[in-house]
Design a protein around this motif. Sequence first.
Motif, mmCIF file in Angstrom:
data_model
loop_
_atom_site.group_PDB
_atom_site.id
_atom_site.type_symbol
_atom_site.label_atom_id
_atom_site.label_comp_id
_atom_site.label_asym_id
_atom_site.label_seq_id
_atom_site.Cartn_x
_atom_site.Cartn_y
_atom_site.Cartn_z
ATOM 1 N N GLY A 207 86.977 13.065 107.076
ATOM 2 C CA GLY A 207 87.193 11.632 106.885
ATOM 3 C C GLY A 207 88.657 11.248 106.996
ATOM 4 O O GLY A 207 89.003 10.251 107.661
ATOM 5 N N ILE A 208 89.534 12.032 106.384
ATOM 6 C CA ILE A 208 90.972 11.734 106.431
ATOM 7 C C ILE A 208 91.521 11.980 107.833
ATOM 8 O O ILE A 208 92.384 11.233 108.309
ATOM 9 C CB ILE A 208 91.721 12.570 105.384
ATOM 10 C CG1 ILE A 208 91.321 12.113 103.977
ATOM 11 C CG2 ILE A 208 93.225 12.453 105.564
ATOM 12 C CD1 ILE A 208 91.912 12.929 102.861
ATOM 13 N N SER A 209 91.013 13.006 108.521
ATOM 14 C CA SER A 209 91.455 13.268 109.888
ATOM 15 C C SER A 209 91.107 12.097 110.806
ATOM 16 O O SER A 209 91.901 11.717 111.673
ATOM 17 C CB SER A 209 90.815 14.548 110.426
ATOM 18 O OG SER A 209 91.261 15.683 109.716
ATOM 19 N N ILE A 210 89.927 11.504 110.606
ATOM 20 C CA ILE A 210 89.532 10.353 111.418
ATOM 21 C C ILE A 210 90.416 9.154 111.099
ATOM 22 O O ILE A 210 90.810 8.394 111.994
ATOM 23 C CB ILE A 210 88.047 10.018 111.183
ATOM 24 C CG1 ILE A 210 87.154 11.146 111.701
ATOM 25 C CG2 ILE A 210 87.667 8.689 111.868
ATOM 26 C CD1 ILE A 210 85.692 10.990 111.367
ATOM 27 N N ALA A 211 90.759 8.970 109.815
ATOM 28 C CA ALA A 211 91.649 7.876 109.428
ATOM 29 C C ALA A 211 93.031 8.048 110.057
ATOM 30 O O ALA A 211 93.697 7.060 110.393
ATOM 31 C CB ALA A 211 91.765 7.803 107.905
#
Length: 250
Positions: A127-131
């Motif tokens: 999720g953080i990588s996509i953000a």
Amino acid sequence: MEGLNLALAGGLFVALTTSLGALLAVFVRRIPAWGIDFSLSFAAGIMLVASFTSLILPGIEESGFLQVSIGIILGVGLIYLLDRYLPHEHLTKGYEGPSGLKEKLRKAWLLALAMIIHNLPEGLAVGISIAFSSKDGLITALAIGIQDFPEGTAVSLPLAAVQGKRLKPILLGVVSGVAEMIMLILGYVFFSYFSGFLGYGMGIAGGAMLYVTVKELIPEIYKGETSETIVTLGFLTGFYIMLFLDSTLG
């Protein structure tokens, strides 16, 4: 909206691969000990590389060392608290958590909670990588999904042997996958809105995955009686797959 759609797709992908791995408990009656340890060491190899190439190093480049280093400490501390105070059980290491809760939960749920503790940092990492970057998020989701499949199998088959039933391990695998998907979406939404804290978030996710790899997966693997050559091959396979994905697709 594009990022949210990618987060939803990534969440469904990791949930599906975890569930499909658990589904093998229906068709496979037994897996050798070396197969379980190869799967877990494979997951450790992917997680170790992903924690650096997808989270820690890009985070330092974007937000600086201080934010990411603080995040790493917070991530390690978060999983440490879950590991210490949430009752769960490992295949080799046995029960961990408050001693008073050991007899209050069935073994199936204790094993499932251990799997969930492993999967939450993975969902947060994606999720953080996509953000941070759609491309980085896609690579991380693909790698985590790949390792979730054998990891789901490695946990579900022994659980099926313990229970003598096939349906419950699959359902618990699905629950673990859904928990990972929820953490993925929450991580994406929070750090998309509060992008100023993204460096901390990348450190938190990277630190959490490092903790799971070093404190949980590797000791679990080496407590067994599997040949160290098999374990090393599993780790290097996961290591090189993640390195290949990151260097090629990135």
